[in-house]
Design a protein around this motif. Structure first.
Motif, PDB file in Angstrom:
ATOM      1  N   VAL A 132      -7.485  28.012  -6.682  1.00 19.17           N
ATOM      2  CA  VAL A 132      -8.519  29.065  -6.420  1.00 19.17           C
ATOM      3  C   VAL A 132      -9.314  29.050  -7.795  1.00 19.17           C
ATOM      4  O   VAL A 132     -10.369  29.555  -7.984  1.00 19.17           O
ATOM      5  N   ILE A 133      -8.221  28.609  -8.830  1.00 16.57           N
ATOM      6  CA  ILE A 133      -9.287  28.664 -10.337  1.00 16.57           C
ATOM      7  C   ILE A 133      -9.695  27.024 -10.913  1.00 16.57           C
ATOM      8  O   ILE A 133     -10.734  27.868 -11.381  1.00 16.57           O
ATOM      9  N   GLY A 134      -9.296  26.912  -9.749  1.00 21.35           N
ATOM     10  CA  GLY A 134     -10.272  24.981  -9.875  1.00 21.35           C
ATOM     11  C   GLY A 134     -11.506  25.874  -8.692  1.00 21.35           C
ATOM     12  O   GLY A 134     -12.580  24.992  -9.684  1.00 21.35           O
TER      13      GLY A 134
ATOM     14  N   VAL B 152     -13.485  28.116  -9.141  1.00 21.39           N
ATOM     15  CA  VAL B 152     -14.215  28.969  -9.980  1.00 21.39           C
ATOM     16  C   VAL B 152     -14.666  29.048 -10.868  1.00 21.39           C
ATOM     17  O   VAL B 152     -15.682  28.495 -10.931  1.00 21.39           O
ATOM     18  N   LEU B 153     -13.451  27.504 -11.277  1.00 21.74           N
ATOM     19  CA  LEU B 153     -14.229  26.662 -12.179  1.00 21.74           C
ATOM     20  C   LEU B 153     -14.640  25.523 -12.149  1.00 21.74           C
ATOM     21  O   LEU B 153     -15.911  25.465 -13.129  1.00 21.74           O
ATOM     22  N   CYS B 154     -15.210  25.385 -11.084  1.00 20.32           N
ATOM     23  CA  CYS B 154     -16.323  24.152 -10.519  1.00 20.32           C
ATOM     24  C   CYS B 154     -16.844  25.004  -9.907  1.00 20.32           C
ATOM     25  O   CYS B 154     -18.456  24.451 -10.841  1.00 20.32           O
ATOM     26  N   ARG B 155     -17.508  26.235  -9.806  1.00 20.40           N
ATOM     27  CA  ARG B 155     -18.349  27.229 -10.203  1.00 20.40           C
ATOM     28  C   ARG B 155     -18.741  27.565 -10.938  1.00 20.40           C
ATOM     29  O   ARG B 155     -20.678  27.491 -11.170  1.00 20.40           O
ATOM     30  N   LYS B 156     -18.411  27.213 -11.547  1.00 24.89           N
ATOM     31  CA  LYS B 156     -18.942  27.931 -13.358  1.00 24.89           C
ATOM     32  C   LYS B 156     -19.727  26.766 -14.300  1.00 24.89           C
ATOM     33  O   LYS B 156     -20.423  26.363 -14.610  1.00 24.89           O
TER      34      LYS B 156
ATOM     35  N   ALA C 214       4.051  26.046  -3.458  1.00 20.40           N
ATOM     36  CA  ALA C 214       3.077  26.156  -3.237  1.00 20.40           C
ATOM     37  C   ALA C 214       2.322  27.051  -3.593  1.00 20.40           C
ATOM     38  O   ALA C 214       1.017  27.307  -2.967  1.00 20.40           O
ATOM     39  N   VAL C 215       2.614  28.508  -3.537  1.00 15.85           N
ATOM     40  CA  VAL C 215       2.226  29.709  -4.944  1.00 15.85           C
ATOM     41  C   VAL C 215       1.086  28.998  -6.393  1.00 15.85           C
ATOM     42  O   VAL C 215       0.041  29.797  -5.547  1.00 15.85           O
ATOM     43  N   VAL C 216       2.083  28.626  -6.680  1.00 13.50           N
ATOM     44  CA  VAL C 216       0.996  27.533  -7.786  1.00 13.50           C
ATOM     45  C   VAL C 216       0.293  27.231  -7.710  1.00 13.50           C
ATOM     46  O   VAL C 216      -1.259  27.262  -8.253  1.00 13.50           O
ATOM     47  N   LEU C 217       0.639  25.949  -6.551  1.00 17.50           N
ATOM     48  CA  LEU C 217      -0.982  25.079  -6.078  1.00 17.50           C
ATOM     49  C   LEU C 217      -2.498  25.855  -5.215  1.00 17.50           C
ATOM     50  O   LEU C 217      -3.399  25.457  -5.902  1.00 17.50           O
ATOM     51  N   LEU C 218      -1.761  27.113  -4.602  1.00 15.05           N
ATOM     52  CA  LEU C 218      -2.159  27.910  -3.838  1.00 15.05           C
ATOM     53  C   LEU C 218      -3.259  28.162  -5.482  1.00 15.05           C
ATOM     54  O   LEU C 218      -4.687  28.446  -5.276  1.00 15.05           O
ATOM     55  N   ALA C 219      -2.760  28.949  -6.222  1.00 13.60           N
ATOM     56  CA  ALA C 219      -3.221  29.630  -7.714  1.00 13.60           C
ATOM     57  C   ALA C 219      -3.769  28.712  -7.666  1.00 13.60           C
ATOM     58  O   ALA C 219      -5.487  28.827  -8.392  1.00 13.60           O
ATOM     59  N   SER C 220      -3.894  27.137  -8.829  1.00 12.76           N
ATOM     60  CA  SER C 220      -4.483  26.419  -8.864  1.00 12.76           C
ATOM     61  C   SER C 220      -5.625  25.903  -8.134  1.00 12.76           C
ATOM     62  O   SER C 220      -7.092  26.425  -8.913  1.00 12.76           O
TER      63      SER C 220
ATOM     64  N   ILE D  63     -12.421  19.893  -2.576  1.00 11.80           N
ATOM     65  CA  ILE D  63     -11.127  18.908  -2.484  1.00 11.80           C
ATOM     66  C   ILE D  63      -9.559  20.351  -2.885  1.00 11.80           C
ATOM     67  O   ILE D  63      -9.275  20.126  -1.739  1.00 11.80           O
ATOM     68  N   CYS D  64     -10.506  21.135  -4.249  1.00 12.85           N
ATOM     69  CA  CYS D  64      -9.966  22.682  -3.841  1.00 12.85           C
ATOM     70  C   CYS D  64      -9.428  23.543  -2.801  1.00 12.85           C
ATOM     71  O   CYS D  64      -9.017  23.972  -2.723  1.00 12.85           O
ATOM     72  N   ALA D  65     -10.278  23.361  -1.899  1.00 14.57           N
ATOM     73  CA  ALA D  65     -10.588  24.513  -0.715  1.00 14.57           C
ATOM     74  C   ALA D  65      -9.565  23.645   0.626  1.00 14.57           C
ATOM     75  O   ALA D  65      -8.639  24.468   0.883  1.00 14.57           O
ATOM     76  N   LEU D  66      -9.779  22.815   0.098  1.00 13.60           N
ATOM     77  CA  LEU D  66      -8.296  21.929   1.051  1.00 13.60           C
ATOM     78  C   LEU D  66      -6.915  21.804   0.484  1.00 13.60           C
ATOM     79  O   LEU D  66      -6.038  22.750   1.550  1.00 13.60           O
TER      80      LEU D  66
END
Length: 66
Positions: free
Chosen positions: A14-16, A18-22, A6-12, A37-40
């Motif tokens: 959040v990174i997702g 950031v990458l979507c915005r960039k 769950a912690v790894v998925l949460l970090a992924s 999708i990443c926020a959900l």
């Protein structure tokens, strides 16, 4: 699901976000969909982690049996 996953998925997630915005600047629809999708996914992981910590704390601090 293990807590570490769950912690790894949460970090992924959040990174997702950031990458979507960039990297998805051209297509606004795809960018918004990716962020949603990443926020959900992040919300589900936060709820899972929070409930897991709450239940573990409740089990550790339960009153002694009579």
């Amino acid at each position: 699901m293990p807590l570490w996953l769950a912690v790894v998925l949460l970090a992924s997630a959040v990174i997702g976000i950031v990458l979507c915005r960039k990297y998805l600047r051209r297509s606004k629809t795809v960018r918004i969909l990716g962020i949603i999708i990443c926020a959900l996914l992040a919300l589900v992981c936060i709820l899972y982690i929070g409930l897991t910590l709450l239940f573990v704390d409740a089990v550790q601090n339960r009153p002694p049996a009579l």
